[in-house]
Motif scaffolding. Structure first.
Motif, mmCIF file in Angstrom:
data_model
loop_
_atom_site.group_PDB
_atom_site.id
_atom_site.type_symbol
_atom_site.label_atom_id
_atom_site.label_comp_id
_atom_site.label_asym_id
_atom_site.label_seq_id
_atom_site.Cartn_x
_atom_site.Cartn_y
_atom_site.Cartn_z
ATOM 1 N N PHE A 105 2.850 -15.889 -4.888
ATOM 2 C CA PHE A 105 4.197 -14.990 -4.651
ATOM 3 C C PHE A 105 3.416 -13.519 -3.611
ATOM 4 O O PHE A 105 2.330 -13.985 -2.827
ATOM 5 N N GLU A 106 4.624 -13.754 -2.569
ATOM 6 C CA GLU A 106 4.033 -13.355 -0.968
ATOM 7 C C GLU A 106 4.220 -11.939 -1.581
ATOM 8 O O GLU A 106 5.378 -11.335 -1.532
ATOM 9 N N GLU A 107 3.517 -11.315 -1.126
ATOM 10 C CA GLU A 107 3.209 -9.361 -1.252
ATOM 11 C C GLU A 107 3.975 -8.824 0.160
ATOM 12 O O GLU A 107 3.571 -9.848 1.029
ATOM 13 N N PRO A 108 4.638 -7.496 0.099
ATOM 14 C CA PRO A 108 5.537 -7.186 0.573
ATOM 15 C C PRO A 108 4.797 -6.410 1.444
ATOM 16 O O PRO A 108 3.632 -5.961 1.247
ATOM 17 N N GLU A 109 4.957 -6.502 3.163
ATOM 18 C CA GLU A 109 4.337 -5.185 3.467
ATOM 19 C C GLU A 109 4.858 -3.623 3.514
ATOM 20 O O GLU A 109 5.765 -3.516 3.414
ATOM 21 N N LEU A 110 3.651 -3.019 3.241
ATOM 22 C CA LEU A 110 4.084 -1.923 2.626
ATOM 23 C C LEU A 110 3.106 -0.701 3.685
ATOM 24 O O LEU A 110 1.829 -1.388 4.217
ATOM 25 N N ASP A 111 3.653 0.373 3.836
ATOM 26 C CA ASP A 111 3.282 1.335 4.513
ATOM 27 C C ASP A 111 2.614 2.932 3.732
ATOM 28 O O ASP A 111 2.792 3.631 3.364
ATOM 29 N N TRP A 112 0.952 1.635 2.854
ATOM 30 C CA TRP A 112 0.377 2.232 1.780
ATOM 31 C C TRP A 112 -0.223 3.796 2.551
ATOM 32 O O TRP A 112 -0.696 4.687 2.380
ATOM 33 N N LEU A 113 -0.899 3.735 3.812
ATOM 34 C CA LEU A 113 -1.545 4.635 4.349
ATOM 35 C C LEU A 113 -0.833 5.615 4.645
ATOM 36 O O LEU A 113 -1.343 6.222 4.559
ATOM 37 N N GLY A 114 0.489 5.648 4.975
ATOM 38 C CA GLY A 114 0.876 6.491 5.615
ATOM 39 C C GLY A 114 1.318 8.077 4.784
ATOM 40 O O GLY A 114 1.345 8.820 4.301
ATOM 41 N N VAL A 115 1.570 6.898 3.435
ATOM 42 C CA VAL A 115 1.796 7.646 2.127
ATOM 43 C C VAL A 115 0.984 8.567 1.534
ATOM 44 O O VAL A 115 0.957 9.360 1.289
ATOM 45 N N MET A 116 -0.155 7.938 1.596
ATOM 46 C CA MET A 116 -1.665 8.680 1.128
ATOM 47 C C MET A 116 -2.371 9.278 2.030
ATOM 48 O O MET A 116 -2.438 11.021 1.140
ATOM 49 N N LEU A 117 -2.078 9.170 3.458
ATOM 50 C CA LEU A 117 -2.213 10.118 4.212
ATOM 51 C C LEU A 117 -1.156 11.608 4.192
ATOM 52 O O LEU A 117 -1.866 12.862 4.066
ATOM 53 N N HIS A 118 -0.161 11.415 4.328
ATOM 54 C CA HIS A 118 0.818 13.089 3.686
ATOM 55 C C HIS A 118 0.437 13.494 2.569
ATOM 56 O O HIS A 118 0.076 14.332 2.709
ATOM 57 N N GLY A 119 -0.240 12.825 1.361
ATOM 58 C CA GLY A 119 -0.614 13.217 0.220
ATOM 59 C C GLY A 119 -1.624 14.263 0.348
ATOM 60 O O GLY A 119 -1.924 15.007 -0.037
ATOM 61 N N MET A 120 -2.885 12.849 1.113
ATOM 62 C CA MET A 120 -3.850 14.314 1.766
ATOM 63 C C MET A 120 -2.904 15.393 1.898
ATOM 64 O O MET A 120 -3.865 16.442 2.616
ATOM 65 N N GLN A 121 -2.647 15.279 3.526
ATOM 66 C CA GLN A 121 -2.158 16.769 3.893
ATOM 67 C C GLN A 121 -1.117 17.428 3.293
ATOM 68 O O GLN A 121 -1.386 18.946 3.869
ATOM 69 N N ARG A 122 -0.840 16.881 1.823
ATOM 70 C CA ARG A 122 0.173 18.175 1.548
ATOM 71 C C ARG A 122 -0.104 18.030 0.426
ATOM 72 O O ARG A 122 -0.042 19.398 -0.403
ATOM 73 N N ASP A 123 -0.493 16.730 -0.078
ATOM 74 C CA ASP A 123 -0.452 17.774 -1.844
ATOM 75 C C ASP A 123 -1.743 18.075 -2.291
ATOM 76 O O ASP A 123 -1.585 19.473 -3.241
ATOM 77 N N LEU A 124 -3.104 17.674 -1.360
ATOM 78 C CA LEU A 124 -4.160 18.174 -2.051
ATOM 79 C C LEU A 124 -4.230 19.228 -1.689
ATOM 80 O O LEU A 124 -4.774 20.622 -2.461
ATOM 81 N N PRO A 125 -3.906 19.925 -0.067
ATOM 82 C CA PRO A 125 -3.641 21.251 -0.323
ATOM 83 C C PRO A 125 -3.441 22.449 -1.245
ATOM 84 O O PRO A 125 -3.842 23.733 -1.581
ATOM 85 N N ALA A 126 -1.898 22.151 -1.367
ATOM 86 C CA ALA A 126 -1.313 22.184 -2.763
ATOM 87 C C ALA A 126 -1.573 22.914 -3.979
ATOM 88 O O ALA A 126 -1.630 23.839 -4.191
ATOM 89 N N TYR A 127 -2.634 21.567 -4.045
ATOM 90 C CA TYR A 127 -3.558 21.789 -5.585
ATOM 91 C C TYR A 127 -4.709 22.694 -5.961
ATOM 92 O O TYR A 127 -5.244 23.593 -6.625
ATOM 93 N N LEU A 128 -5.520 22.634 -4.073
ATOM 94 C CA LEU A 128 -5.928 23.358 -3.697
ATOM 95 C C LEU A 128 -6.119 24.886 -4.290
ATOM 96 O O LEU A 128 -6.721 25.581 -4.762
ATOM 97 N N ARG A 129 -5.422 24.960 -3.244
ATOM 98 C CA ARG A 129 -4.487 26.385 -3.763
ATOM 99 C C ARG A 129 -3.825 26.664 -4.272
ATOM 100 O O ARG A 129 -4.334 27.984 -5.828
#
Length: 507
Positions: free
Chosen positions: A345-369
């Protein structure tokens, strides 16, 4: 660094008591009278009756009058007090109403009202999932005073099913998205969670639910995963754990990393217990549109030990996996009637960091509010930790700082592009691997970055131990919404191998 070296380093750091200054002591005050009511002989009899029982067996004992929800809850509270505090650190907070809830459920049973097969069974909840009246902290000092005002939908469903919520379980702080120098299972409020099988990595981030379930501190537990956080600690603690298809379980009132991949999931000692718990967690939540996938989902009515007969299983194991262990895994498949098909199995190249950074920048503050938390921005969290870094962020907060960095801000458009690309590449790679086979089988969380981006289900089940005694699991992976079939496959493997090791005798 190979896996054994990584695990040993993690275990060494988890054994340290250096950064436990903020660990909150558990409050047993509401239970003292009940816990004092039995002598040593009575406790031994209770443990003999209840320990290592399956959920179905515990339910049958309650139905037959040999056991009560109160007695089961009391035993688990005692084990938490005697085994866990300051030793394994798997439990972060106790529900002061646990015994009262159990008594009420016993009264319902006596009146002929049994809510579901979960009636009177105990559950621990990872401390990023809201339980009304209890703290919801992600293990972070900045949320130490944050108390949930309402249940997460999955918790409300558990209560409606008659489960006893024992309390909250420890975790890797911020679900392991805090620092690049992370210690699995460590949070400043809970200290380091430790593996009951020995000086091995406990895994993360759902470390507390995993250790507590392995230790028989609860019937089963609920954790969460973004990429590996259910499967890895499940494998390390010899459990049956499902990372379900994205959309089967509501994510509302769960402290997020990213909505693209977050999900809760069941953690249990057996596949049958896992299936029982999953039935109470699945449900459509109109306020979480992705859970439309849960409509019409059905678990199997019965589990079939012959479910792998004649099935082709694509085996994807690391090249450095010991030949004798590879043989053991393949023999287990053969014993279950499956045909092992070795795959590369050859793992595909994924931009997991960009997706998670966006979540911490948008989804986390929304939850906290929405939760009315004492802080509502990432900047406040980082500033709070920086003020007393030795206490609040002893291993650093490089990932939180990265999410705050003006040069690392991810626009909604860039996020959507990355999420879509990740999904397409991950599903393409897995679908290609699944051609000609019924299921994929990997080691522990080896494929977690791929199946999580695809939203596909993964189920780990005990498969054996390394030469040093460290448990490992194999993980079945299937297409989206194949969870019911995946449970059948894992059950067949479990029944054929019976590979879950016993705990050390003193536990």
């Amino acid at each position: 660094m190979n896996f054994q070296e990584y695990s040993a380093k993690q275990a060494q750091r988890q054994a340290s008591q250096e950064h436990e200054t903020l660990r909150r002591p558990l409050d047993f005050t509401p239970f003292e009278a009940s816990l004092a009511g039995l002598d040593a002989e009575d406790w031994q009899a209770q443990e003999t009756l209840m320990l290592e029982r399956t959920a179905a067996e515990l339910s049958e004992l309650q139905a037959g009058g040999e056991l009560s929800a109160e007695a089961l809850t009391r035993l688990h509270l005692r084990r938490i007090r005697d085994l866990d505090q300051g030793r394994f650190n798997s439990v972060l907070e106790l529900n002061p109403q646990a015994l009262n809830d159990a008594r009420r459920l016993d009264a319902e049973r006596q009146a002929g009202q049994v809510r579901s097969p979960l009636h009177g069974l105990t559950v621990l909840i990872k401390d990023n999932i809201a339980v009304a009246g209890l703290h919801n902290t992600a293990g972070a000092a900045v949320l130490r005073s944050a108390v949930a005002t309402a249940d997460a939908p999955l918790v409300a469903q558990l209560r409606a099913a008659g489960a006893v919520i024992l309390g909250k379980a420890n975790l890797s702080e911020w679900s392991n998205f805090m620092t690049e120098d992370s210690v699995n299972g460590y949070s400043v409020l809970g200290g380091p969670t430790r593996n009951p099988y020995g000086p091995f990595d406990v895994g993360g981030s759902s470390s507390g639910p995993a250790t507590a379930t392995a230790l028989n501190l609860c019937t089963f537990a609920v954790g969460t995963e973004t990429a590996g956080s259910l499967i890895y600690p499940g494998s390390q603690n010899a459990l049956a754990v499902l990372k379900p298809s994205r959309g089967l379980i509501s994510r509302r009132r769960i402290i997020p990393i990213t909505e693209a991949q977050d999900t809760a999931g069941p953690m249990a000692r057996t596949v049958a217990d896992l299936a029982l718990l999953l039935g109470a967690l699945v449900g459509h939540d109109p306020q979480d549109p992705v859970t439309q996938a849960a409509q019409g989902f059905r678990l199997p009515d019965t589990l079939d030990a012959n479910a792998l007969q004649g099935k082709r299983v694509g085996v994807i194991l690391p090249e450095d996996f010991a030949p004798e262990l590879r043989q053991k895994v393949e023999q287990g498949l053969a014993a279950a009637g499956a045909v092992a098909v070795p795959l590369t199995f050859e793992e595909p190249e994924l931009d997991w960091l960009g997706v998670m950074l966006h979540g911490m920048q948008r989804d986390l503050p929304a939850y906290l509010r929405d939760a009315g938390a004492p802080v509502t921005t990432l900047a406040e969290i980082v500033a709070f930790n920086s003020e007393h870094a030795e206490q609040h962020s002893p291993y650093g907060q490089t990932l939180l700082e990265m999410a705050l960095d003006p040069e690392r801000q991810v626009t909604d458009e860039a996020y959507e592009a990355a999420r879509t690309q990740n999904f397409e590449r991950a599903t393409g790679a897995l679908d290609s691997a699944l051609e000609g086979v019924d299921w994929l089988l990997s080691l522990s969380n080896e494929l977690s970055g791929v199946y999580s981006a695809a939203g596909y289900p993964a189920l780990t089940v005990p498969a054996g131990q390394y030469s040093n005694g460290e448990p490992f699991g194999v993980t079945f992976v299937g297409p989206l919404l194949s969870d019911a079939g995946l449970i059948q496959a894992a059950y067949a493997y479990e029944q054929a191998t019976q590979a879950r090791p016993a705990l050390p005798a003193h536990l």
